[in-house]
Design an enzyme around this catalytic site. Sequence first.
Site, mmCIF file in Angstrom:
data_model
loop_
_atom_site.group_PDB
_atom_site.id
_atom_site.type_symbol
_atom_site.label_atom_id
_atom_site.label_comp_id
_atom_site.label_asym_id
_atom_site.label_seq_id
_atom_site.Cartn_x
_atom_site.Cartn_y
_atom_site.Cartn_z
ATOM 1 N N LYS A 188 32.755 -7.900 -27.111
ATOM 2 C CA LYS A 188 31.809 -8.391 -26.113
ATOM 3 C C LYS A 188 32.411 -9.622 -25.448
ATOM 4 O O LYS A 188 32.523 -10.673 -26.059
ATOM 5 C CB LYS A 188 30.462 -8.783 -26.718
ATOM 6 N N GLY A 246 28.682 -20.537 -33.290
ATOM 7 C CA GLY A 246 29.376 -20.084 -34.492
ATOM 8 C C GLY A 246 28.496 -20.147 -35.721
ATOM 9 O O GLY A 246 28.517 -19.245 -36.571
ATOM 10 N N GLU A 263 36.650 -19.576 -34.414
ATOM 11 C CA GLU A 263 37.477 -20.592 -33.761
ATOM 12 C C GLU A 263 36.541 -21.332 -32.812
ATOM 13 O O GLU A 263 36.116 -20.786 -31.798
ATOM 14 C CB GLU A 263 38.645 -19.940 -33.018
ATOM 15 N N GLU A 397 32.090 -32.650 -27.973
ATOM 16 C CA GLU A 397 33.010 -31.890 -27.133
ATOM 17 C C GLU A 397 32.438 -31.830 -25.718
ATOM 18 O O GLU A 397 31.567 -31.014 -25.418
ATOM 19 C CB GLU A 397 33.207 -30.491 -27.707
#
Length: 504
Positions: A188, A246, A263, A397
Amino acid sequence: MTINPAIPFELPALFEGRHLINGAWMDSASGETFERRSPSHGHIVSRSALGQEAEAEAAIAAARTAFDSGVWSRASGKERATVLLKVADLIEQNVDRIALIETLESGKPISQSKGEVGGAADLWRYAASLARSTHGDSHNTLGADMMGVVLKEPIGVVSIITPWNFPFWILSQKLPFALAAGCTVVVKPSEMTPSTTLMLGELLVEAGLPAGVCNIVLGYGVPVGAVMSSHKAVDMVSFTGSTAVGKTISAAASGTLKKVALELGGKNPQVIFPDADLDAAADAVVFGVYFNVGQCCNSSSRIIVHEDIAQEFCDRVIALSRKVKFGDPLDPSTQVGAIVTAEHNAKIDTYVKQARASGATVALGGDRLTVEGLGDQFYQPTVITDVDPDMPIARDEVFGPVLSVMTFKTLDEAVALTNDSDYGLSAGVWSTDVHTCLEFARRAETGTVWTNTWMDGFPEVAFGGFKQSGQGREIGRYGFEEFLEVKSVVMRIGNTRSPWVPKD
């Protein structure tokens, strides 16, 4: 800063995307579609079938059937490698076509898209070499009548969920290695950059990959990604994206205890010692923070510079930043393109404004940017000094062209600042003293440490993070082995086993 305005260019026809399920291209059962509008040029680039649970279920069933049939899972390493090598050749033959759509959907410069797509062919070739060199172990020291063999077998059906920032490259860090191992897959792509994944699907079909081995479902994380993460017929999930998502995937996968490889995010520092080559380091810092518009998990979004050279080094970085070419991603000389969405642009700006309000100094940039003929979905090259390590801009981030600057006095302090993070993806160290570089590399809590360089990568070298930057590894032999299960076979030679129950 140099701004490249819009250039005359004939835009390609609308890309019509459909699911690839069991070797057939198909629309959604509902007939629904979704569109992607270019963040840099404003026009609709692609219209794609909108997948739901039904399409995800069908793709998983196709992958399960293909795996269990052995058409790929029990194929020889030579057979798998032959297909992967054909795909690599086809990628190189289609670089320009694929890179153009990637640039229009993502907003990244065309030169970087071409580098990403063309460079991905090397990942496929390296994975092909692993398909032919997989081996286990044998144990011939268990006694005269015993032999032990350790086999490595494909883990099964793998769900691969990829992000929008490097849609072709990141897929190529996963898919060829899963295929080399003998797995079947359901992919996906991000709903913001779906089309280059479909183009790769076309190449897989052309290369002769059997039907059902690689399936592609388009749509959103809910419901498509949720089904792919929780389905009992899926043996592994490989995801690249934000740490928050995640964690959601890990929770969804926990119900069946399937393997999860993640990741995730990074807050990556480059540490600059006084004896460093400051010109080379400054150039690497500018590259590290502005490459892919800073929308990169490996972005060097913070620098930790020795206080004795902090001002001099920042002056160099700012001077170089002013020379970086921002603007039209279709201009081959552009180095920094558009931010992926207006909402993300606003998020970046919020971090910068918050830092300024908290006492940090915006030494360069610090605002959204309008480019002639292209609109306002751009952000200025931004350097922020006087940053406290506890500020959100130093810890979160930001995922944009924004550099935070902190200072240190000793190596111990530099290491402490490096490791004072929820993330642990990568770090860099700049010094002409090899002892300084080695000590820093051994103490940094990150999956990759670059010394006197930044973001050099090779298919042979594993990639992944510590802490909340993820789990597992990609590429290299370690990344390949993520897609393998280990099976021990213990064999008795001859009828030598003593009975457990005494004979009458």
